[in-house]
Design an enzyme around this catalytic site. Structure first.
Site, PDB file in Angstrom:
ATOM      1  N   CYS A   1      77.437  26.420  40.189  1.00  0.00           N
ATOM      2  CA  CYS A   1      78.259  26.216  41.380  1.00  0.00           C
ATOM      3  C   CYS A   1      79.707  26.639  41.103  1.00  0.00           C
ATOM      4  CB  CYS A   1      78.138  24.761  41.826  1.00  0.00           C
ATOM      5  SG  CYS A   1      78.805  24.399  43.458  1.00  0.00           S
ATOM      6  N   HIS A   2      80.666  25.713  41.157  1.00  0.00           N
ATOM      7  CA  HIS A   2      82.062  25.999  40.848  1.00  0.00           C
ATOM      8  C   HIS A   2      82.340  25.913  39.342  1.00  0.00           C
ATOM      9  CE1 HIS A   2      82.552  25.087  45.169  1.00  0.00           C
ATOM     10  NE2 HIS A   2      83.677  25.773  45.098  1.00  0.00           N
TER      11      HIS A   2
END
Length: 188
Positions: A111-112
């Protein structure tokens, strides 16, 4: 299966981690026999999120300021919007992360989570994926960003979102179990 018995894995997280992106890899690694520590710049429990809603808290096992990559066989960086953003501004978290790449140890980021890798200076010339809205940050740091559920590049395992967790966890377990990247220093 317990082919990760004897392996020690750090999950680097702070307040604001995406709950499933920490808990599911932790469960998969432990099911395969790994010892897993949550390493954080925060002390006490850290707050997870389910997207924008508060989720579970998780106990911190070790302060990142005292942790060394040499203490672990692999690193996992969960996403969530707030977690990686806080970690990438923490010098101890960056030092800790960079140590895994310098030692050629497996690293997973979802994800991030790859934001932390940008600040650690370890994405140049690597193929990886992430949540789509940070792809430009990764490309600007020299990465080759692709839109796939899981990408493995020299022991670096990356995925996009919680929907990719089954593939992410499977490849993470595989990379840590192989151990063939240990001792292969990443070219900087």
């Amino acid at each position: 299966m317990s082919h990760l018995t004897g392996k020690r894995v750090a999950i680097l997280a702070s307040d604001g981690f995406e709950e499933s992106e920490l808990l599911e890899p932790m469960r998969a690694l432990r099911e395969h026999g790994a010892e897993v520590d949550v390493v954080s710049p925060e002390s006490g429990p850290i707050q997870g999120f389910r997207h924008f809603d508060k989720g579970q808290t998780v106990r911190v096992d070790r302060d990142v300021a005292e942790a060394q990559a040499s203490d672990y066989d692999a690193l996992v960086i969960p996403g969530g919007l707030f977690n990686p953003d806080a970690l990438r501004h923490d010098e101890d978290a960056i030092r800790f992360t960079r140590g895994f790449f310098e030692a050629g140890k497996p690293v997973g980021a979802i994800c991030h989570g790859p934001w932390v890798l940008v600040d650690a200076g370890v994405v140049e010339s690597r193929e990886l994926t992430s949540v789509p809205n940070i792809h430009r940050d990764l490309e600007n740091a020299g990465a080759r960003w692709v839109d796939r559920e899981v990408v493995v590049d020299q022991g670096l395992v990356t995925s996009r979102t919680p929907k990719d967790l089954p593939a992410f966890c499977a490849r993470l377990v595989e990379e840590i179990g192989e151990g063939r990247h240990a001792g292969q220093a990443a070219s900087a």
